[in-house]
Design a protein around this motif. Structure first.
Motif, short mmCIF file in Angstrom:
data_model
loop_
_atom_site.label_atom_id
_atom_site.label_comp_id
_atom_site.label_asym_id
_atom_site.label_seq_id
_atom_site.Cartn_x
_atom_site.Cartn_y
_atom_site.Cartn_z
N GLU A 59 -5.28 -17.04 -41.65
CA GLU A 59 -6.48 -16.93 -43.18
C GLU A 59 -5.97 -18.50 -43.42
OE1 GLU A 59 -3.07 -15.78 -46.15
OE2 GLU A 59 -3.56 -14.52 -45.43
N ALA A 60 -6.75 -19.16 -44.10
CA ALA A 60 -6.60 -20.71 -44.36
C ALA A 60 -5.08 -21.14 -44.80
CB ALA A 60 -7.04 -20.87 -45.95
N HIS A 61 -4.34 -22.28 -43.87
CA HIS A 61 -2.95 -22.47 -44.23
C HIS A 61 -3.06 -24.49 -44.26
CE1 HIS A 61 -3.56 -21.37 -39.49
NE2 HIS A 61 -2.66 -21.93 -39.53
N MET A 62 -1.33 -23.79 -44.26
CA MET A 62 -1.08 -25.75 -44.50
C MET A 62 -0.06 -25.98 -43.92
SD MET A 62 0.98 -26.60 -47.53
CE MET A 62 0.17 -27.79 -48.68
N TYR A 63 -0.04 -27.57 -44.33
CA TYR A 63 1.10 -27.98 -43.80
C TYR A 63 1.58 -29.20 -44.26
CZ TYR A 63 0.08 -25.25 -39.53
OH TYR A 63 -0.73 -24.58 -38.52
N ARG A 64 3.07 -29.73 -45.13
CA ARG A 64 2.03 -31.28 -45.84
C ARG A 64 3.79 -31.11 -45.68
NH1 ARG A 64 1.27 -30.63 -51.76
NH2 ARG A 64 3.33 -31.26 -52.29
N ALA A 65 4.29 -32.17 -45.33
CA ALA A 65 5.72 -33.32 -44.87
C ALA A 65 6.14 -33.12 -46.76
CB ALA A 65 5.68 -34.31 -44.48
N LYS A 66 6.88 -33.46 -47.44
CA LYS A 66 7.69 -33.05 -48.26
C LYS A 66 8.96 -34.67 -48.44
CE LYS A 66 10.04 -31.43 -52.34
NZ LYS A 66 9.86 -29.96 -53.30
N THR A 100 8.18 -23.91 -49.92
CA THR A 100 8.94 -25.44 -49.64
C THR A 100 10.25 -25.09 -48.62
OG1 THR A 100 8.82 -26.10 -50.94
CG2 THR A 100 10.69 -26.83 -50.41
N LEU A 101 10.16 -25.14 -47.35
CA LEU A 101 11.49 -25.42 -46.43
C LEU A 101 12.38 -26.56 -46.36
CD1 LEU A 101 9.17 -23.38 -43.17
CD2 LEU A 101 10.85 -22.44 -45.96
N LYS A 102 13.54 -25.87 -46.14
CA LYS A 102 14.44 -27.29 -45.16
C LYS A 102 15.12 -26.91 -44.24
CE LYS A 102 15.89 -27.62 -50.29
NZ LYS A 102 16.48 -28.13 -51.37
N VAL A 103 15.67 -27.72 -44.17
CA VAL A 103 16.85 -27.20 -42.16
C VAL A 103 16.68 -26.44 -42.05
CG1 VAL A 103 17.28 -29.09 -40.56
CG2 VAL A 103 16.83 -30.51 -42.07
N GLY A 104 16.83 -25.71 -41.20
CA GLY A 104 17.21 -24.16 -40.63
C GLY A 104 16.37 -23.44 -41.42
N ASP A 105 15.76 -22.90 -42.58
CA ASP A 105 14.71 -22.48 -43.26
C ASP A 105 13.70 -21.67 -41.79
OD1 ASP A 105 16.15 -22.37 -45.00
OD2 ASP A 105 14.41 -23.86 -46.35
N TYR A 106 13.21 -20.85 -41.83
CA TYR A 106 12.30 -19.87 -40.94
C TYR A 106 11.15 -19.57 -42.29
CZ TYR A 106 10.29 -15.89 -39.09
OH TYR A 106 10.11 -15.12 -37.97
N ASP A 127 14.49 -31.06 -38.93
CA ASP A 127 14.87 -32.40 -40.30
C ASP A 127 13.91 -32.25 -41.40
OD1 ASP A 127 15.92 -34.79 -40.70
OD2 ASP A 127 14.81 -35.82 -39.57
N GLY A 128 14.16 -33.02 -42.22
CA GLY A 128 13.64 -33.13 -43.34
C GLY A 128 13.02 -31.96 -43.94
N GLU A 129 12.16 -31.74 -45.03
CA GLU A 129 11.26 -30.64 -45.87
C GLU A 129 9.76 -30.36 -45.87
OE1 GLU A 129 12.84 -30.09 -49.79
OE2 GLU A 129 14.80 -32.22 -49.21
N LEU A 130 9.39 -29.17 -45.25
CA LEU A 130 8.19 -29.05 -45.92
C LEU A 130 7.68 -28.46 -46.23
CD1 LEU A 130 5.78 -29.40 -43.69
CD2 LEU A 130 7.19 -27.08 -41.92
N ILE A 131 6.26 -28.31 -46.27
CA ILE A 131 5.97 -27.56 -47.19
C ILE A 131 4.92 -27.33 -46.73
CG2 ILE A 131 4.01 -27.10 -49.63
CD1 ILE A 131 5.67 -29.42 -50.53
N VAL A 132 4.94 -25.69 -46.39
CA VAL A 132 4.17 -24.90 -45.60
C VAL A 132 3.77 -23.61 -45.81
CG1 VAL A 132 6.25 -23.92 -43.86
CG2 VAL A 132 3.19 -24.05 -43.39
#
Length: 184
Positions: A161-168, A148-154, A135-140
């Motif tokens: 290595e360094a990585h990040m998560y951010r709610a769009k 940028t991922l939308k609902v259902g994206d894998y 649910d929602g959109e995620l930058i990861v």
């Protein structure tokens, strides 16, 4: 790709994943450095015992020395993926990722609110994360190349290595699978 080229590439890949120099692997596998060097350059003609010694020294299954590596990063959008045949007309399934041998996976459901990006420190060598947005959109993803991922994206990416998560969006829910090498 010839069998020798495949083996050469796999041995080099697994040696680098293990963080071993050519000399260190040769010593662990009881091989000469020149023999291992020839093998990694595709010039060697290894016997079964040599390959077993290398696999044992690398602490990987023997089959890893004959496999083409999966890509480090995989992005599958919601309407993509390898469809699995089904006799049921109301069922559609897509294989997103299979679990390699000698791996361990932890499964998380994550809720994240909009705000600052969460910067994650690298996990142990060989760790991979798999993310599916519910649910929602995620930058990861890797800090230097997030998606940028939308609902259902894998999305699959190296987490050693360094990585990040951010709610769009205001809030995002996603499934996170953390895959690492199984411990003995």
């Amino acid at each position: 790709m010839t069998p020798n080229a495949l083996i050469a590439k796999a041995v080099c890949r697994e040696r680098e994943k293990a963080g071993l120099s050519l000399s260190a692997l040769a010593k662990k596998a009881n091989l000469s450095k020149s023999t291992l060097s020839q093998l990694e350059s595709g010039q060697g003609n290894p016997n079964i015992e040599t390959l077993w010694s290398i696999a044992y020294a690398l602490d990987v299954p023997f089959s890893y020395l004959f496999e083409v590596a999966a890509p480090d990063i995989t992005l599958i959008r919601v309407d993509e993926g390898e469809l699995i045949d089904s006799t049921m007309t109301d069922l559609t399934a897509a294989l997103l990722a299979s679990c390699p041998p000698n791996a361990h996976r932890d499964l998380y459901r994550v809720h994240l609110s909009k705000g600052e990006a969460r910067q994650a420190v690298p996990h142990p060598k060989g760790t991979v994360e798999h993310v599916i947005v519910v649910d929602g959109e995620l930058i990861v993803g890797p800090s230097d190349k997030p998606e940028t991922l939308k609902v259902g994206d894998y999305f699959r990416y190296p987490a050693d290595e360094a990585h990040m998560y951010r709610a769009k969006t205001d809030r995002v829910t996603f499934i996170l699978v953390m895959q690492s090498r199984a411990s003995d």
